[in-house]
Write a protein that holds these residues in place. Structure first.
Motif, PDB file in Angstrom:
ATOM      1  N   PRO A  28       0.814  -1.207   0.000  1.00 43.52           N
ATOM      2  CA  PRO A  28       0.000   0.000   0.000  1.00 43.52           C
ATOM      3  C   PRO A  28       0.854   1.266   0.000  1.00 43.52           C
ATOM      4  O   PRO A  28       1.778   1.366   0.792  1.00 43.52           O
ATOM      5  CB  PRO A  28      -0.781  -0.120   1.309  1.00 43.52           C
ATOM      6  N   VAL A  29       0.540   2.214  -0.895  1.00 46.63           N
ATOM      7  CA  VAL A  29       1.302   3.460  -0.948  1.00 46.63           C
ATOM      8  C   VAL A  29       0.547   4.556  -0.207  1.00 46.63           C
ATOM      9  O   VAL A  29      -0.674   4.504  -0.077  1.00 46.63           O
ATOM     10  CB  VAL A  29       1.569   3.926  -2.399  1.00 46.63           C
ATOM     11  N   SER A  30       1.290   5.549   0.258  1.00 47.74           N
ATOM     12  CA  SER A  30       0.677   6.686   0.946  1.00 47.74           C
ATOM     13  C   SER A  30       0.815   7.922   0.075  1.00 47.74           C
ATOM     14  O   SER A  30       1.576   7.933  -0.900  1.00 47.74           O
ATOM     15  CB  SER A  30       1.395   6.919   2.281  1.00 47.74           C
ATOM     16  N   MET A  31       0.086   8.946   0.455  1.00 51.43           N
ATOM     17  CA  MET A  31       0.191  10.227  -0.243  1.00 51.43           C
ATOM     18  C   MET A  31       1.636  10.728  -0.220  1.00 51.43           C
ATOM     19  O   MET A  31       2.153  11.246  -1.204  1.00 51.43           O
ATOM     20  CB  MET A  31      -0.719  11.201   0.488  1.00 51.43           C
ATOM     21  N   GLN A  32       2.252  10.527   0.936  1.00 54.92           N
ATOM     22  CA  GLN A  32       3.657  10.915   1.090  1.00 54.92           C
ATOM     23  C   GLN A  32       4.544  10.211   0.059  1.00 54.92           C
ATOM     24  O   GLN A  32       5.421  10.831  -0.545  1.00 54.92           O
ATOM     25  CB  GLN A  32       4.086  10.544   2.520  1.00 54.92           C
ATOM     26  N   ASP A  33       4.296   8.906  -0.160  1.00 51.88           N
ATOM     27  CA  ASP A  33       5.104   8.151  -1.133  1.00 51.88           C
ATOM     28  C   ASP A  33       4.981   8.772  -2.528  1.00 51.88           C
ATOM     29  O   ASP A  33       5.965   8.942  -3.248  1.00 51.88           O
ATOM     30  CB  ASP A  33       4.638   6.687  -1.234  1.00 51.88           C
ATOM     31  N   ILE A  34       3.739   9.078  -2.910  1.00 49.88           N
ATOM     32  CA  ILE A  34       3.497   9.596  -4.270  1.00 49.88           C
ATOM     33  C   ILE A  34       4.138  10.976  -4.428  1.00 49.88           C
ATOM     34  O   ILE A  34       4.856  11.242  -5.394  1.00 49.88           O
ATOM     35  CB  ILE A  34       1.976   9.718  -4.537  1.00 49.88           C
ATOM     36  N   LEU A  35       3.854  11.854  -3.457  1.00 49.96           N
ATOM     37  CA  LEU A  35       4.396  13.215  -3.577  1.00 49.96           C
ATOM     38  C   LEU A  35       5.925  13.203  -3.516  1.00 49.96           C
ATOM     39  O   LEU A  35       6.587  13.957  -4.241  1.00 49.96           O
ATOM     40  CB  LEU A  35       3.812  14.123  -2.489  1.00 49.96           C
ATOM     41  N   SER A  36       6.485  12.331  -2.692  1.00 50.13           N
ATOM     42  CA  SER A  36       7.953  12.263  -2.616  1.00 50.13           C
ATOM     43  C   SER A  36       8.542  11.776  -3.931  1.00 50.13           C
ATOM     44  O   SER A  36       9.584  12.260  -4.375  1.00 50.13           O
ATOM     45  CB  SER A  36       8.415  11.319  -1.511  1.00 50.13           C
ATOM     46  N   ALA A  37       7.871  10.808  -4.550  1.00 47.87           N
ATOM     47  CA  ALA A  37       8.374  10.304  -5.833  1.00 47.87           C
ATOM     48  C   ALA A  37       8.365  11.429  -6.866  1.00 47.87           C
ATOM     49  O   ALA A  37       9.317  11.604  -7.638  1.00 47.87           O
ATOM     50  CB  ALA A  37       7.527   9.130  -6.317  1.00 47.87           C
ATOM     51  N   MET A  38       7.295  12.218  -6.877  1.00 46.02           N
ATOM     52  CA  MET A  38       7.231  13.333  -7.836  1.00 46.02           C
ATOM     53  C   MET A  38       8.293  14.375  -7.523  1.00 46.02           C
ATOM     54  O   MET A  38       8.936  14.924  -8.420  1.00 46.02           O
ATOM     55  CB  MET A  38       5.850  14.001  -7.782  1.00 46.02           C
ATOM     56  N   ALA A  39       8.483  14.641  -6.227  1.00 42.79           N
ATOM     57  CA  ALA A  39       9.488  15.638  -5.834  1.00 42.79           C
ATOM     58  C   ALA A  39      10.876  15.186  -6.271  1.00 42.79           C
ATOM     59  O   ALA A  39      11.681  15.986  -6.751  1.00 42.79           O
ATOM     60  CB  ALA A  39       9.443  15.863  -4.327  1.00 42.79           C
ATOM     61  N   ALA A  40      11.150  13.887  -6.132  1.00 41.69           N
ATOM     62  CA  ALA A  40      12.480  13.383  -6.504  1.00 41.69           C
ATOM     63  C   ALA A  40      12.727  13.593  -7.995  1.00 41.69           C
ATOM     64  O   ALA A  40      13.847  13.857  -8.421  1.00 41.69           O
ATOM     65  CB  ALA A  40      12.587  11.902  -6.150  1.00 41.69           C
ATOM     66  N   ILE A  41      11.678  13.480  -8.779  1.00 40.27           N
ATOM     67  CA  ILE A  41      11.858  13.635 -10.231  1.00 40.27           C
ATOM     68  C   ILE A  41      11.902  15.101 -10.649  1.00 40.27           C
ATOM     69  O   ILE A  41      12.700  15.496 -11.493  1.00 40.27           O
ATOM     70  CB  ILE A  41      10.712  12.929 -10.999  1.00 40.27           C
ATOM     71  N   PHE A  42      11.034  15.924 -10.045  1.00 37.49           N
ATOM     72  CA  PHE A  42      10.845  17.269 -10.596  1.00 37.49           C
ATOM     73  C   PHE A  42      11.355  18.412  -9.722  1.00 37.49           C
ATOM     74  O   PHE A  42      11.397  19.546 -10.172  1.00 37.49           O
ATOM     75  CB  PHE A  42       9.361  17.495 -10.919  1.00 37.49           C
ATOM     76  N   ILE A  43      11.700  18.153  -8.462  1.00 39.80           N
ATOM     77  CA  ILE A  43      12.139  19.278  -7.606  1.00 39.80           C
ATOM     78  C   ILE A  43      13.568  19.121  -7.104  1.00 39.80           C
ATOM     79  O   ILE A  43      14.282  20.094  -6.976  1.00 39.80           O
ATOM     80  CB  ILE A  43      11.226  19.438  -6.361  1.00 39.80           C
TER      81      ILE A  43
END
Ligand SMILES: Nc1ncnc2c1ncn2[C@@H]1O[C@H](COP(=O)(O)OP(=O)(O)O)[C@@H](O)[C@H]1O
Ligand SMILES: [Mg+2]
Length: 425
Positions: free
Chosen positions: A142-157
């Motif tokens: 199970p993924v959390s909101m934190q997992d998703i946002l962190s993955a996006m941050a790692a790619i784009f921020i």
């Protein structure tokens, strides 16, 4: 709020207190830039989680679509539509067949598109395999909101993530050759054809016409950005932008003569930097001049497009510009060349083939002189593709939009059949 485009019956909003992310984790995350994200969810749980991500303030500039379905649904959709900056893909596929299942999607995916996979198998070999094949991240349910946002941050921020934005500068070999017109139409085309957030920056501060061409009259724009570099960040930039269409924003020139506009060589660097952090594509309309600052801008961007009319002065200038820019950018591909206003009645012209031969450059487009089409577009504050989407000139602008962004036409990508080869990282 981010633009969420629901393609399934919207489930009731859920905000169970125990499901809320731990605030401390997200608090320090910077907002995501203007990227497009398309999530394909096989489970109801992920759909709801993605919706909650969409409501987070750090996603306010993200254009998010959520579709129910998995790899097949994604491959199907992108066979006919351009891919977004990020695809989030949920799949229950078995590790043994996952890469093979991804092949049809890889074949239609633009190389710049990132992919995050949400899977059900905690399998390190699979993880390594996916990363090796260009998948940005594999997260196990199970993924959390934190997992998703962190993955996006790692790619784009993240500071060590590859830079988000691609910058494309247009400049004329002489004044009045249509460089601005071409820049504006291409910026519009890129934003519209690929649903990619695009910022058009008008660097012709005293005389810029992007405001007229898009029928806008903003009080603020690029002057505030370039004269206040110490204040310039993503938030300040946001306030200076004017929305021209769904995915196109304008950093307009003041087009006023109440002051003189002299710039240091590096004056526009902070503007270029913040543009690059803010949107996947920036189009720069550079005035016909050869000064310290125009040279620095042309040296710093990803792509340069020289626009010229087929006469002798343009030929000489284009030759000098190409030579100088090849020296300024020794490790980049040569500037692109566009021939414009070709076939103007009664004007003696140099034939396109003779014009291009001494330049040792093939033009990426040859645009006819069409006073009706361009005149009416200019006078009504609209782009060529809005005036007549089926005109050959609109098709030419579409091709230029593909070339300068490194996009491959969808049809060609399918024929190419890059099966199994995901080139992303
Ligand atoms: N292919 C074309 N056919 C007819 N008119 C054109 C064409 N391209 C540009 N124009 C017109 O030429 C004029 C100058 O264009 P502009 O984009 O301002 O040039 P530049 O930025 O190179 O100075 C504008 O009135 C524009 O509408
Ligand atoms: Mg111009």
């Amino acid at each position: 709020m981010s633009a969420i485009d629901y393609e399934f019956a919207s489930p009731q909003s859920l905000r169970e207190p125990d499901e809320m992310p731990r605030l401390g984790d997200l608090e320090n995350m910077r907002p995501l830039p203007r990227i497009s994200v398309h999530a394909f969810c096989e489970s109801e749980a992920l759909q709801q989680l993605m919706e909650r991500c969409g409501g987070d303030r750090r996603m306010a500039k993200v254009s998010l679509r959520i579709t129910s379905g998995g790899i097949a649904a994604a491959a199907n959709m992108f066979a006919a539509a351009p891919t977004p900056n990020l695809i989030v893909l949920e799949t229950r596929a078995n590790p043994a067949i996952l890469l093979a299942e991804l092949a049809p999607l890889a074949a239609v995916c633009d190389p710049s598109t990132k992919v995050v996979i949400i899977g059900y198998h905690n399998d390190i070999a699979l993880y390594r395999d996916l990363i090796r094949n260009g998948i940005s991240e594999y997260i196990v349910q199970p993924v959390s909101m934190q997992d998703i946002l962190s993955a996006m941050a790692a790619i784009f921020i993240d500071p060590d993530a590859e830079p988000l934005g691609r910058s494309i500068a247009f400049i004329g070999a002489k004044g009045g050759v249509g460089a601005s017109t071409i820049a504006h139409n291409c910026a519009f085309g890129i934003s519209n054809l690929f649903s990619t957030e695009t910022i058009l920056a008008d660097l012709d501060l005293p005389y810029g016409t992007a405001n007229i061409d898009f029928d806008q009259d903003p009080a603020q724009g690029i002057a505030e950005a370039v004269f206040a570099p110490e204040r310039l960040d993503e938030v300040f930039l946001d306030r200076l932008l004017t929305k021209c269409s769904e995915h196109l924003s304008l950093l307009a020139a003041p087009s006023m003569l109440d002051r003189a506009y002299d710039f240091e060589a590096s004056a526009f660097q902070p503007v270029l930097d913040v543009l690059q952090r803010s949107a996947p594509v920036s189009v720069l309309d550079v005035p016909h001049a050869w000064s310290e600052w125009t040279r620095s801008v042309l040296a710093a961007v990803d792509e340069v497009v020289i626009c010229a009319v087929p006469d002798l002065a343009n030929l000489r200038n284009a030759k000098n510009m190409l030579d100088a820019l090849r020296r300024l950018r020794p490790n980049d591909k040569a500037p692109h060349l566009i021939l414009n206003q070709v076939g103007m009645p009664k004007r003696p012209e140099i034939a396109p083939s003779e014009f291009c031969e001494p330049l040792e450059a093939d033009p990426i487009a040859i645009i006819p002189f069409d006073i009706n089409l361009f005149g009416n577009a200019a006078n009504s504050g609209r782009m060529i593709s809005e005036m007549d989407a089926k005109s050959p000139v609109a098709e030419t602008f579409s091709q230029v939009a593909h070339i300068v962004t490194g996009r491959v036409a969808v049809k060609k990508a399918k024929k190419g059949g890059l099966l199994g080869l995901l080139k992303r990282r």
